[in-house]
Design an enzyme around this catalytic site. Sequence first.
Site: not given
Ligand SMILES: O=c1ccn([C@H]2C[C@H](O)[C@@H](COP(=O)(O)O)O2)c(=O)[nH]1
Length: 280
Positions: A153, A180, A221
């Site tokens: 991310c 993300s 959120i």
């Molecule tokens: O370091 C991180 C790791 C993960 N996230 C969050 C962002 C998303 O809510 C999910 C990942 O889902 P995707 O569908 O692959 O985008 O995990 C974060 O904020 N920080």
Amino acid sequence: MTFADQIFKQNIQNILENGVMSENARPHYKDGKTANSKYITGAFTSYDLEKGEFPITSLRPIAIKSAIKELMWIYQDQTSELSVLEDKYGVKYWREWALEDGTIGQRYGATVRKHNIIGKFLDGLAKNPWNRRNIINLWQYEDFEETEGLLPCAFQTLFDVRRDPKTQEIYLDATLIQRSNDMLVAHHINAMQYVALQMMIAKHFSWKIGKFFYFVNNLHIYDNQFEQAQELLKRTGSDKEAKLVLNVPDGTNFFDIKPEDFELVDYEPVKPQLKFDLAI
Ligand SMILES: O=c1ccn([C@H]2C[C@H](O)[C@@H](COP(=O)(O)O)O2)c(=O)[nH]1
Ligand SMILES: Nc1nc(=O)c2c([nH]1)NC[C@@H]1CN(c3ccc(C(=O)N[C@@H](CCC(=O)O)C(=O)O)cc3)CN21
């Protein structure tokens, strides 16, 4: 309230008022239901670390020590073995994303090792700090094809130096680009772990830390976090600006810095802690 608290509240308000709902989202909750989220795109904040603006909210306790340990796991241990994160550092929050082999796949630390990213990056800065090519990039398609696993991310960091014309000191600025972000859970975890990385690199070269720029493309959120969001909006943050300090001499090698060398000063978060049922 601190600078970071104001930004945090503005982002919450903005998402709740102007955000749009995801459709067909990838993650799910523990009960199997799809985890959709309300999101905005293109969120950016500039923190002047030198002026004491650290990207840490005081509106709830944030696990900064765990975040720094996770960072060491990625950039010093350079592995994606969960046993290292859990046994060496005691950080358990990646367990839900483990593969059957006990890793999180050919991702993060495994990517750093495979491409010798830190070795090349430190060499580049040592040869010519003004090269404008100081980039750490975890977005490696070739690695994604190797194994399953969540895609990174917080995937790219860019660094630049500048010399203060008055003091002649060299400052290191950094930009974190994140595709993300689960804002209520990990916004400050991600930002502060990369501030810690910036501080480690600055110490390695005997430079000062300057500005930290944080860009999130999809800031969200989840639809099971709206109550926690309202609670955060009701809270008044601390009057004290928390600071992260790295207690090692200038010139300390990047790989010799330990999590215990970091100290979080004046951090007085509002309690009680909030609970989250994470999207997996
Ligand atoms: O370091 C991180 C790791 C993960 N996230 C969050 C962002 C998303 O809510 C999910 C990942 O889902 P995707 O569908 O692959 O985008 O995990 C974060 O904020 N920080
Ligand atoms: N939905 C989601 N959000 C994330 O933030 C996230 C993922 N998935 N997947 C991979 C990693 C794992 N991360 C996580 C997972 C859990 C916590 C967590 O439980 N945080 C608690 C406190 C943890 C502690 O005290 O050690 C919190 O209250 O923030 C934090 C980051 C960040 N990433």
